[in-house]
Design an enzyme around this catalytic site. Structure first.
Site, PDB file in Angstrom:
ATOM      1  N   PRO A  17       0.839  -1.208   0.000  1.00 34.48           N
ATOM      2  CA  PRO A  17       0.000   0.000   0.000  1.00 34.48           C
ATOM      3  C   PRO A  17       0.869   1.252   0.000  1.00 34.48           C
ATOM      4  O   PRO A  17       1.782   1.374   0.811  1.00 34.48           O
ATOM      5  CB  PRO A  17      -0.784  -0.112   1.310  1.00 34.48           C
ATOM      6  CG  PRO A  17      -0.586  -1.504   1.804  1.00 34.48           C
ATOM      7  CD  PRO A  17       0.712  -1.971   1.235  1.00 34.48           C
ATOM      8  N   GLU A  18       0.612   2.148  -0.922  1.00 32.11           N
ATOM      9  CA  GLU A  18       1.310   3.423  -0.940  1.00 32.11           C
ATOM     10  C   GLU A  18       0.360   4.494  -0.407  1.00 32.11           C
ATOM     11  O   GLU A  18      -0.766   4.197  -0.020  1.00 32.11           O
ATOM     12  CB  GLU A  18       1.779   3.741  -2.367  1.00 32.11           C
ATOM     13  CG  GLU A  18       2.816   2.720  -2.851  1.00 32.11           C
ATOM     14  CD  GLU A  18       3.634   3.229  -4.034  1.00 32.11           C
ATOM     15  OE1 GLU A  18       3.781   4.453  -4.172  1.00 32.11           O
ATOM     16  OE2 GLU A  18       4.106   2.399  -4.814  1.00 32.11           O
TER      17      GLU A  18
END
Ligand SMILES: [Zn+2]
Length: 286
Positions: A17-18
């Site tokens: 996840p960014e």
């Protein structure tokens, strides 16, 4: 039940996840979490990236969630007393589910709410984390030294100009250095450099003032767009509401090597930088 979204209970191999995915998660859980009381924290696995403190269930039981915030890639659930600091790690997801939904492998905790829903954390690789702080969360050791948020005013052309002047490192690696700006991961750094017409291997200190200005704008617009459409659709990434994002179709260069550039039709090239793949158009980017 109108407005209730039920996530796919069996997420498989989500990519890291960014920032946009974390912000998408925050926005997804916010209406289901804020204003609700935590009935119980059920811990199934304390050994996350750091061991979850033993008395955490006692500390949070009965507390109302006042706000759901984000700092860099940390989700902050502000309670009546103290704050929960959650990181999704490399493979974590936080979903809104009915509390009686059966557990699946890698479900590590449930934050059961008085609405009958739960915020369920699943993380196959267990690089995620859950902390509690009774003080200002921005003073917590994990957060205290974080660089500016890319979408905040503090990340501007003057700032990027200043931090690039003496650095010989490639501009893409500088953008991904979380001590200088937080949350610009591989996908978004590649896309922002394309938009700013700057090659990823250029030495940071050799960028012109015009390029630095373009790059700051590009970073902000690429991240804002990704958040607007709910994070990237990389493979089976699933948002807090179980719906895949729609950013994937909008990527210009990332994982498009050998395909024609969407602007000029030159085949997109791939190279390796710091053990990560980088993608660029040799015609559009100077
Ligand atoms: Zn091109």
């Amino acid at each position: 039940m109108p407005g209730l979204f039920v996530g796919d209970p069996t997420p498989t191999k989500p990519p890291m996840p960014e920032l946009p995915e974390v912000e998408t998660t925050r926005r997804g859980i916010e209406p289901h979490a804020v204003g609700h009381r935590i009935v119980e924290l059920r811990l199934y696995e304390r050994r996350l990236r750091w061991r979850v403190q033993d008395d955490l269930p006692d500390l949070v039981a009965g507390q109302r969630i006042l706000h759901a915030k984000r700092r860099a890639k940390y989700l902050l659930l502000e309670l009546e007393s103290g704050t929960l600091v959650l990181h999704l790690g490399m493979s974590g997801s936080l979903r809104v589910l009915p509390a009686d939904m059966p557990l699946v492998p890698h479900d590590h905790f449930d934050l059961v709410l008085d609405s009958g829903n739960t915020l369920r954390f699943n993380d196959p690789r267990r690089f995620g984390s859950l902390h509690y702080t009774s003080g200002d969360p921005n003073e917590h050791p994990l957060l205290a030294k974080l660089a500016p948020e890319p979408l905040d005013a503090a990340f501007n052309a003057d700032y990027l100009w200043r931090v690039t002047r003496r650095r010989r490192v490639a501009i893409k690696q500088l953008l991904m250095n979380s001590r200088l700006v937080v949350g610009v991961g591989n996908i978004y750094a590649s896309e922002a450099l394309f938009k700013a017409k700057v090659r990823p291997k250029r030495q940071a200190r050799n960028l012109t003032r015009v390029e630095v200005t373009r790059l700051v704008r590009a970073v902000k617009s690429v991240l804002a767009m990704a958040i607007r459409v709910g994070g990237t659709t990389l493979r089976d990434y699933v948002g807090a509401d179980g719906q895949p994002g729609y950013f994937r179709q909008k990527l210009f260069v990332y994982e498009r090597d050998t395909q024609p550039c969407r602007a000029c039709s030159t085949p997109v090239r791939q190279l390796t930088q710091g053990q990560r793949s980088t993608y660029y158009c040799p015609t559009c980017q100077k």
